[in-house]
Write a protein that holds these residues in place. Structure first.
Motif, short mmCIF file in Angstrom:
data_model
loop_
_atom_site.label_atom_id
_atom_site.label_comp_id
_atom_site.label_asym_id
_atom_site.label_seq_id
_atom_site.Cartn_x
_atom_site.Cartn_y
_atom_site.Cartn_z
N THR A 50 -2.15 5.83 -1.16
CA THR A 50 -0.96 6.12 -1.97
C THR A 50 0.24 5.32 -1.47
O THR A 50 1.00 4.74 -2.25
CB THR A 50 -0.64 7.62 -1.94
OG1 THR A 50 -1.76 8.34 -2.47
CG2 THR A 50 0.59 7.93 -2.79
N VAL A 51 0.43 5.29 -0.16
CA VAL A 51 1.54 4.54 0.43
C VAL A 51 1.38 3.05 0.16
O VAL A 51 2.33 2.37 -0.24
CB VAL A 51 1.62 4.80 1.95
CG1 VAL A 51 2.71 3.94 2.58
CG2 VAL A 51 1.88 6.28 2.22
N LEU A 52 0.18 2.53 0.35
CA LEU A 52 -0.06 1.11 0.11
C LEU A 52 0.18 0.74 -1.34
O LEU A 52 0.70 -0.35 -1.63
CB LEU A 52 -1.50 0.76 0.51
CG LEU A 52 -1.83 0.85 2.00
CD1 LEU A 52 -3.32 0.65 2.23
CD2 LEU A 52 -1.04 -0.18 2.78
N GLY A 53 -0.18 1.63 -2.26
CA GLY A 53 0.05 1.36 -3.67
C GLY A 53 1.53 1.17 -3.98
O GLY A 53 1.91 0.30 -4.78
N GLY A 54 2.37 1.98 -3.34
CA GLY A 54 3.80 1.86 -3.58
C GLY A 54 4.43 0.64 -2.94
O GLY A 54 5.49 0.19 -3.37
N LEU A 55 3.76 0.10 -1.92
CA LEU A 55 4.33 -1.02 -1.18
C LEU A 55 3.81 -2.39 -1.62
O LEU A 55 4.52 -3.39 -1.48
CB LEU A 55 4.05 -0.85 0.32
CG LEU A 55 4.74 0.33 1.01
CD1 LEU A 55 4.20 0.49 2.43
CD2 LEU A 55 6.25 0.14 1.02
N PHE A 56 2.60 -2.43 -2.15
CA PHE A 56 1.98 -3.71 -2.45
C PHE A 56 1.89 -4.02 -3.94
O PHE A 56 1.28 -5.01 -4.33
CB PHE A 56 0.59 -3.78 -1.81
CG PHE A 56 0.64 -4.04 -0.34
CD1 PHE A 56 0.54 -5.33 0.15
CD2 PHE A 56 0.82 -3.01 0.56
CE1 PHE A 56 0.59 -5.59 1.51
CE2 PHE A 56 0.89 -3.24 1.92
CZ PHE A 56 0.78 -4.53 2.40
N PHE A 57 2.50 -3.18 -4.77
CA PHE A 57 2.54 -3.43 -6.21
C PHE A 57 3.96 -3.18 -6.72
O PHE A 57 4.75 -2.49 -6.07
CB PHE A 57 1.53 -2.55 -6.94
CG PHE A 57 0.11 -2.88 -6.61
CD1 PHE A 57 -0.55 -3.92 -7.25
CD2 PHE A 57 -0.58 -2.16 -5.64
CE1 PHE A 57 -1.85 -4.25 -6.93
CE2 PHE A 57 -1.89 -2.48 -5.31
CZ PHE A 57 -2.52 -3.53 -5.97
N VAL A 126 3.58 -11.25 -5.64
CA VAL A 126 2.18 -11.05 -5.99
C VAL A 126 1.24 -11.52 -4.87
O VAL A 126 0.07 -11.12 -4.82
CB VAL A 126 1.85 -11.79 -7.30
CG1 VAL A 126 1.85 -13.30 -7.07
CG2 VAL A 126 0.53 -11.33 -7.88
N ALA A 127 1.74 -12.32 -3.95
CA ALA A 127 0.90 -12.76 -2.83
C ALA A 127 0.50 -11.58 -1.95
O ALA A 127 -0.55 -11.62 -1.30
CB ALA A 127 1.63 -13.81 -2.00
N ALA A 128 1.31 -10.52 -1.93
CA ALA A 128 1.02 -9.36 -1.07
C ALA A 128 -0.29 -8.67 -1.44
O ALA A 128 -1.16 -8.50 -0.58
CB ALA A 128 2.19 -8.38 -1.11
#
Length: 448
Positions: A50-57, A126-128
């Motif tokens: 969940t945290v990664l979704g908010g940070l990488f998109f 988008v590279a993230a």
């Protein structure tokens, strides 16, 4: 002479009269530690999805789409398992078990460390997510080679009377990685506020996993090549053609057998251990804290169960343990799921009990390793295991999500059905015997 005739034999190990020595204990300890850290590195992603979704998109992306893409990146790790497993196993059969055993943990540790240091979407756009995807693919390739490689490495080291115990102990270390990931996730979320977790604390478990994984790479330098591969090299019996070609031509029955056993294993792990905490919260409205605590108990019992299953396999035989274990999983899964939500005490008790019988998964590598002859053992196990896990491990959550729309007992029925399959597989000849660990020029009795 075919690879089959090279590897027929009696014992499940090297020297029947030998007992576990200091070198064996070192091998078990370092192998189990590496397995724990590597599987931790692979699963820690899901605890912070969940945290990664908010940070990488993008922040303006719909939440459902963000989560879909986040879990899609997680699933990419599963899809990469067969390719990575086959490539690593190929060179493991040609160049040696130790080299690939060490390479697999490096391929897991390095991407995990990189994930902990990656800039987010806000910094590089988008590279993230593309970099995150690349790291997950590398992790998937690594785990595809690590688990079969670890099982083969330990199986070819330990003495006959401790064959099951050795593989059971290693498997407990691998499943312990799930428990470690769960405990670390609970600790991070308890110690830091949600803003702190999103700001920097999410990086901690990835950086720790990467650093400790690299330490494990160094420690594996002190392991020795397996005596089985060394003997093959001395006899010039190492596979002369592409090992996978030999597997597809001569060992299709063994591959099917191990693939079906892996389906049973994937049902037990994916459903009971990974899927059920979410199921408890969404279907039975169990508080998240209680669901995670009960899951931690079940995972601990699973870890202990793997050791017990390996120990029992050495004493009463693999077939007997498979029959008792899979029958026990059938009974306890219905006991657990039909009793939900119950009281907090009954939830933890029943979840722990079913977790103990999930430990029967240790019979999968116990039977699977010796299903293939030594010259192509690594490739055979890796091909059958990873192909099956990629298919069934990836499809299981989808099947259950659709099934739950019609029947809240879907997890129980699915686990029970696969437990029956495991019971039936235990009745087949490969459930009780297989190729010897050491290659033999002549025939002998088969392994128990």
């Amino acid at each position: 002479m075919t690879t089959s005739s090279l590897a027929e034999g009696a014992s499940a190990t090297s020297t029947p009269a030998r007992t576990l020595g200091s070198r064996d204990y070192k091998t078990l300890a370092l192998s189990a530690l590496g397995g724990t850290l590597e599987f931790y590195d692979f699963v820690i992603y899901v605890f912070f999805a969940t945290v990664l979704g908010g940070l990488f998109f993008p922040v303006d992306m719909p939440d459902w789409l963000r989560q879909l893409q986040t879990f899609g990146i997680f699933a990419a790790g599963y899809l990469a398992r067969p390719l990575g497993g086959i490539v690593i196993a190929h060179f493991g059969d040609l160049l040696g078990r130790k080299r690939m055993f060490t390479l697999s943990i490096f391929l897991m540790a390095a991407p995990t460390l990189v994930i902990g240091l990656l800039p987010t979407y806000a910094s590089i756009g988008v590279a993230a997510p593309l970099l995150l995807l690349a790291m997950r693919v590398l992790q998937g390739a690594a785990i595809g080679g690590e688990m079969p490689g670890a099982w083969v490495f330990v199986a070819e080291h330990v003495p006959a009377r401790r064959y099951g115990f050795g593989i059971g102990t290693l498997t407990s270390g691998i499943t312990g990685g799930i428990l470690l990931g769960s405990l670390v996730a609970v600790a991070i979320n308890s110690r830091y506020t949600p803003d702190e977790v999103s700001g920097f604390a999410w990086r901690i478990p990835f950086i720790l996993g990467g650093v400790f994984g690299l330490v494990s790479v160094y420690l594996r330098r002190f392991l020795h090549e397996t005596p089985v591969f060394q003997e093959l090299a001395d006899r010039r019996s190492v596979a002369r053609e592409l090992p996978l070609k030999t597997i597809l031509r001569e060992h299709r029955a063994a591959s099917l057998y191990v693939g079906l056993l892996t389906w049973v294993l994937s049902a037990a792990i994916v459903v009971v251990v990974l899927y059920t905490p979410t199921y408890l919260q969404k279907v039975h409205h169990v508080p998240a804290t209680l669901a995670l605590e009960a899951n931690a108990v079940a995972t601990l019992m699973l870890t202990l169960g793997c050791i017990a299953v390996g120990w029992a396999s050495d004493r009463i035989g693999t077939r007997a343990v498979m029959l008792v274990g899979w029958a026990g999983l059938l009974v306890t899964s219905y006991l657990f799921y039909t009793g939900l939500p119950g009281t907090p005490a009954s939830l933890v008790w029943h979840y722990g009990l079913v977790g103990l019988f999930v430990g029967t998964i240790a019979t999968v590598p116990i039977a699977g390793v010796r299903a293939f002859p030594a010259p192509v053992r690594f490739t055979g196990l890796s091909f059958a295991y990873n192909m099956s896990y990629a298919i069934f491990g990836g499809l299981t959550p989808v099947i259950l999500t659709l099934w739950l729309q019609h029947d809240p007992m879907a997890p129980a029925h699915y686990v029970a059905a696969l437990a029956v399959l495991g019971f039936v597989l235990g009745l087949l000849p490969l459930g009780a015997r297989g190729h010897a660990m050491r290659p033999a020029a002549g025939g002998a009795t088969m392994a128990r």
